[in-house]
Design a protein around this motif. Structure first.
Motif, short mmCIF file in Angstrom:
data_model
loop_
_atom_site.label_atom_id
_atom_site.label_comp_id
_atom_site.label_asym_id
_atom_site.label_seq_id
_atom_site.Cartn_x
_atom_site.Cartn_y
_atom_site.Cartn_z
N TYR A 6 -1.12 -1.42 1.78
CA TYR A 6 -2.56 -1.59 1.68
C TYR A 6 -3.05 -1.36 2.96
O TYR A 6 -2.38 -1.76 4.07
CB TYR A 6 -2.75 -3.37 1.35
CG TYR A 6 -4.26 -3.58 1.32
CD1 TYR A 6 -5.37 -3.04 0.38
CD2 TYR A 6 -4.93 -4.22 2.52
CE1 TYR A 6 -6.42 -3.22 0.59
CE2 TYR A 6 -6.36 -4.40 2.58
CZ TYR A 6 -7.32 -3.92 1.69
OH TYR A 6 -8.38 -3.95 1.72
N TYR A 68 -7.41 -7.79 -1.06
CA TYR A 68 -7.17 -6.44 -1.02
C TYR A 68 -8.55 -5.53 -1.45
O TYR A 68 -8.08 -4.38 -2.00
CB TYR A 68 -5.87 -6.02 -1.80
CG TYR A 68 -4.81 -6.87 -1.56
CD1 TYR A 68 -4.35 -6.75 -0.06
CD2 TYR A 68 -3.80 -7.47 -2.17
CE1 TYR A 68 -3.24 -7.42 0.36
CE2 TYR A 68 -3.00 -8.31 -1.61
CZ TYR A 68 -2.30 -8.28 -0.46
OH TYR A 68 -1.31 -9.10 0.03
N TRP A 73 -4.82 1.94 -1.29
CA TRP A 73 -3.46 1.77 -1.53
C TRP A 73 -2.72 3.18 -1.21
O TRP A 73 -3.35 4.14 -1.61
CB TRP A 73 -3.06 1.19 -3.02
CG TRP A 73 -3.75 -0.35 -3.11
CD1 TRP A 73 -4.79 -0.63 -3.63
CD2 TRP A 73 -2.85 -1.24 -2.92
NE1 TRP A 73 -4.84 -2.04 -3.82
CE2 TRP A 73 -3.81 -2.57 -3.14
CE3 TRP A 73 -1.60 -1.63 -2.09
CZ2 TRP A 73 -3.47 -3.72 -2.92
CZ3 TRP A 73 -1.31 -2.78 -1.93
CH2 TRP A 73 -2.05 -3.99 -2.32
#
Length: 127
Positions: A6, A68, A73
């Motif tokens: 992340y 997140y 990503w």
């Protein structure tokens, strides 16, 4: 092994990154292209000498989690063969209050005592 990483970037800062599958493994880089190498180094530091390194999961496991939501990503290949996960027992003596402080710090940063001491040693040797 491909691990989901992340990544986020605040204004006027480097790219920061963490591995949901590897609690306590954080890294940063000024250039996005440098993140994979920095991520490998962070994983090696964290898991050096540990008996177990968690397996990678898929991004789908994490992509909708609220923690997140403000980044993106990447899949990063972590070469687990470069990580010596065979623990070596050693006996050291530290003042009791220092050991208590080390344990509290490690716990609050989701590290093991060994992981913290390994990171501190590597940081000191790199200077």
């Amino acid at each position: 092994m491909l691990y989901p990483l992340y990544v986020w970037k605040d204004a006027n800062s480097a790219y920061a990154a963490s591995f949901p599958d590897l609690p306590g493994v954080f890294t940063a880089a000024d250039e996005l292209n440098d993140l994979p190498a920095m991520a490998q180094e962070a994983a090696e530091t964290m898991y050096e000498g540990e008996a177990h390194m968690p397996e990678a999961s898929s991004i789908e496991k994490w992509k909708d989690a609220a923690d997140y939501a403000d980044g993106f990503w990447m899949l990063v290949n972590i070469d687990r063969s470069k990580i010596n996960t065979k623990p070596v027992r050693l006996n050291i003596s530290l003042p009791e209050n220092l050991l208590r402080d080390i344990d509290a710090f490690a716990k609050s940063h989701q590290l093991t005592r060994s992981g913290f001491l390994a990171q501190a040693a590597l940081k000191a040797m790199a200077q």
